[in-house]
Design an enzyme around this catalytic site. Structure first.
Site, PDB file in Angstrom:
ATOM      1  N   TYR A   1      -5.283   5.810  -9.245  1.00  0.00           N
ATOM      2  CA  TYR A   1      -6.507   5.068  -8.905  1.00  0.00           C
ATOM      3  C   TYR A   1      -7.691   5.583  -9.721  1.00  0.00           C
ATOM      4  O   TYR A   1      -8.569   4.799 -10.111  1.00  0.00           O
ATOM      5  CB  TYR A   1      -6.791   5.189  -7.408  1.00  0.00           C
ATOM      6  CG  TYR A   1      -5.809   4.441  -6.555  1.00  0.00           C
ATOM      7  CD1 TYR A   1      -6.005   3.095  -6.232  1.00  0.00           C
ATOM      8  CD2 TYR A   1      -4.653   5.053  -6.080  1.00  0.00           C
ATOM      9  CE1 TYR A   1      -5.092   2.395  -5.473  1.00  0.00           C
ATOM     10  CE2 TYR A   1      -3.725   4.359  -5.312  1.00  0.00           C
ATOM     11  CZ  TYR A   1      -3.951   3.034  -5.010  1.00  0.00           C
ATOM     12  OH  TYR A   1      -3.035   2.338  -4.257  1.00  0.00           O
TER      13      TYR A   1
ATOM     14  N   TRP B   1      -7.499  -6.785   3.822  1.00  0.00           N
ATOM     15  CA  TRP B   1      -6.195  -7.175   4.349  1.00  0.00           C
ATOM     16  C   TRP B   1      -6.329  -8.220   5.454  1.00  0.00           C
ATOM     17  O   TRP B   1      -7.150  -8.077   6.342  1.00  0.00           O
ATOM     18  CB  TRP B   1      -5.475  -5.958   4.916  1.00  0.00           C
ATOM     19  CG  TRP B   1      -5.300  -4.817   3.970  1.00  0.00           C
ATOM     20  CD1 TRP B   1      -5.977  -3.630   3.976  1.00  0.00           C
ATOM     21  CD2 TRP B   1      -4.358  -4.735   2.891  1.00  0.00           C
ATOM     22  NE1 TRP B   1      -5.531  -2.815   2.971  1.00  0.00           N
ATOM     23  CE2 TRP B   1      -4.533  -3.465   2.279  1.00  0.00           C
ATOM     24  CE3 TRP B   1      -3.396  -5.606   2.386  1.00  0.00           C
ATOM     25  CZ2 TRP B   1      -3.773  -3.051   1.192  1.00  0.00           C
ATOM     26  CZ3 TRP B   1      -2.637  -5.200   1.296  1.00  0.00           C
ATOM     27  CH2 TRP B   1      -2.824  -3.940   0.716  1.00  0.00           C
TER      28      TRP B   1
ATOM     29  N   THR C   1      -8.890   0.140   6.120  1.00  0.00           N
ATOM     30  CA  THR C   1      -7.671   0.444   5.386  1.00  0.00           C
ATOM     31  C   THR C   1      -6.431   0.378   6.266  1.00  0.00           C
ATOM     32  O   THR C   1      -6.506   0.382   7.489  1.00  0.00           O
ATOM     33  CB  THR C   1      -7.768   1.852   4.785  1.00  0.00           C
ATOM     34  OG1 THR C   1      -7.948   2.804   5.850  1.00  0.00           O
ATOM     35  CG2 THR C   1      -8.944   1.962   3.822  1.00  0.00           C
ATOM     36  N   VAL C   2      -5.280   0.343   5.618  1.00  0.00           N
ATOM     37  CA  VAL C   2      -3.993   0.591   6.258  1.00  0.00           C
ATOM     38  C   VAL C   2      -3.420   1.861   5.620  1.00  0.00           C
ATOM     39  O   VAL C   2      -3.772   2.183   4.481  1.00  0.00           O
ATOM     40  CB  VAL C   2      -3.025  -0.603   6.072  1.00  0.00           C
ATOM     41  CG1 VAL C   2      -3.491  -1.784   6.884  1.00  0.00           C
ATOM     42  CG2 VAL C   2      -2.846  -0.987   4.606  1.00  0.00           C
TER      43      VAL C   2
ATOM     44  N   CYS D   1       0.821  -1.209   0.000  1.00  0.00           N
ATOM     45  CA  CYS D   1       0.000   0.000   0.000  1.00  0.00           C
ATOM     46  C   CYS D   1       0.861   1.267   0.000  1.00  0.00           C
ATOM     47  O   CYS D   1       1.677   1.457   0.906  1.00  0.00           O
ATOM     48  CB  CYS D   1      -0.905  -0.021   1.229  1.00  0.00           C
ATOM     49  SG  CYS D   1      -1.838   1.507   1.480  1.00  0.00           S
TER      50      CYS D   1
ATOM     51  N   GLU E   1      -5.187   8.109   8.741  1.00  0.00           N
ATOM     52  CA  GLU E   1      -4.900   9.075   7.680  1.00  0.00           C
ATOM     53  C   GLU E   1      -3.388   9.223   7.545  1.00  0.00           C
ATOM     54  O   GLU E   1      -2.725   9.818   8.384  1.00  0.00           O
ATOM     55  CB  GLU E   1      -5.555  10.422   7.983  1.00  0.00           C
ATOM     56  CG  GLU E   1      -5.168  11.548   7.042  1.00  0.00           C
ATOM     57  CD  GLU E   1      -5.261  11.168   5.573  1.00  0.00           C
ATOM     58  OE1 GLU E   1      -4.219  11.221   4.885  1.00  0.00           O
ATOM     59  OE2 GLU E   1      -6.360  10.785   5.118  1.00  0.00           O
TER      60      GLU E   1
END
Length: 403
Positions: A256, A139, A192-193, A96, A208
């Site tokens: 993205y 994940w 998320t990570v 990531c 963040e």
């Protein structure tokens, strides 16, 4: 990513936590957050689990949603999250780019013995495999005794259930990153990570990346082995804000926007923005050593993690083939200099980067076949020529000139 609207937050936090209520306004990546306030975007009802692939507009363009956990580690008196050795833990993925920012900053500042880290596995798996209704993929942690895996469509692979550099969750023995969010009482639904986690109060501090790297840069100097390295110098903050303001939407997130576009019109707009930004960066780096001036900063970290993945992944997978770092002399040598800084190469795992992207989204690559690629890391080990543009940056006393 930046919150641009005002939130009023009221949290009931059990046990060692307190009730706080305070309106906050986030104006830029460099806005100072009140240290005594726990800030988090909450929904009144629990959201359905989702990923970035679900964040689409009606015209087929990708619209990334802001991170939900926005608390701050601060040395200020009364801070809910003061800097302490061994208190905080990073959950990251080598794959990531947002998580990679935090690994780089941690390494450059010399915080490896202060903030622990766990690297999750690169290929997404079902996060609720025993629930036939739950379709979320995300994940997962390494499982040294686990069986070889396929992608979430049951194809591709086999992928190992662990790698030597990936470990099980050391805090909760969670099977997935989603579980860390759920343990923390998350209401947002996007798992998320990176995650900056407080082991003492058992909660997420922030997810963040742009704000986590600021904290790592400024709040742990009394523990860091390189406290004299300032990646956000006062005299360059205006320049940093300026370059971040167009590099993020057009390059960091621009790849993205290209890759996740679901209409030709959305892709055309995204690739035009990306190509113009790419050329703008190449031109800037023809006349100055780093993106915000003659000093290496957090803005360079933000840019580098995207450029590192560009030729190996984005050119093929996200259709960003109007440009290439390998064919851009200033960008290539810029990447070489950063890659060769002490500690940076150790944060790069190109195998896991490629395995994640090409194997985690069956909608984009059904059989999870990984292209061989140009061996971009080999190019990064060659000598750079950036010394001609100004004095070399102070990163470490052990760093040697590569010109």
């Amino acid at each position: 990513m930046i919150m641009l609207h005002r939130h009023r937050i009221s949290l009931l936090i059990t046990a060692t936590r307190i009730i706080v209520s305070n309106p906050l306004q986030f104006t830029s990546a460099y806005t100072k957050l009140p240290s005594t306030t726990m800030t988090r975007r909450l929904n009144t009802t629990k959201s359905v689990a989702r990923t970035a692939l679900d964040e689409m507009s009606t015209d087929g363009s990708f619209k990334r949603v802001d991170a939900a956990w926005r608390n701050k580690i601060s040395k200020e008196p009364g801070s809910m999250f003061p800097p302490e050795k061994g208190r905080y833990h990073l959950y990251v993925a080598y794959a990531c780019p947002w998580a990679h920012r935090t690994l780089m900053t941690r390494a450059i500042k010399g915080l490896e013995d202060i903030i622990s880290v766990t690297v999750v596995m690169p290929v997404w798996q079902k996060t609720k495999p025993d629930d036939p209704i739950d379709r979320h993929n995300g994940w997962v942690f390494a499982n040294k005794s686990g069986k070889a895996l396929k992608n979430t469509a049951g194809l591709g692979g086999p992928f190992p259930a662990s790698y030597p550099s990936n470990e099980a969750d050391p805090i909760f023995n969670a099977k997935s990153v989603r579980e860390i969010y759920e343990i923390s009482g998350d209401k947002d639904g996007k798992y998320t990570v990176p995650i900056l986690f407080d082991k003492k109060s058992q909660t997420i501090v922030s997810n963040e990346s742009s704000e986590i790297i600021q904290m790592l840069n400024s709040q742990f100097d009394e523990y860091a082995t390189s406290p004299d390295i300032d990646l956000e110098p006062q005299d360059l903050r205006e320049a940093m804000q300026s370059v971040d303001s167009w590099i993020y939407p057009n390059l960091n997130n621009g790849v993205y926007r290209c890759g996740f576009a679901k209409s030709q019109e959305a892709y055309n707009a995204a690739i035009d923005d990306l190509t113009a930004a790419f050329d703008r960066v190449e031109e800037i780096l023809s006349r100055q050593r780093f993106i915000a001036g003659d000093q290496f900063t957090l803005s360079d970290i933000r840019l580098f993690v995207t450029l590192l993945r560009f030729d190996e992944v984005y050119v093929v997978y996200f259709k960003t083939n109007t440009r290439s770092v390998a064919n851009s002399p200033n960008l290539l040598n810029y990447c070489r200099e950063i890659y060769q800084m002490p500690g940076v190469a150790e944060t790069v795992d190109m195998h896991q980067i490629k395995e994640h992207y090409f194997c985690s989204h069956p909608d984009l690559n059904k059989l999870s076949i990984v292209p061989r690629g140009p061996d971009f890391e080999r190019m990064l080990n060659e000598r750079h020529n950036r010394g001609a543009l100004g004095k070399r940056p102070k990163i470490s006393v052990s760093d040697e000139e590569k010109d």
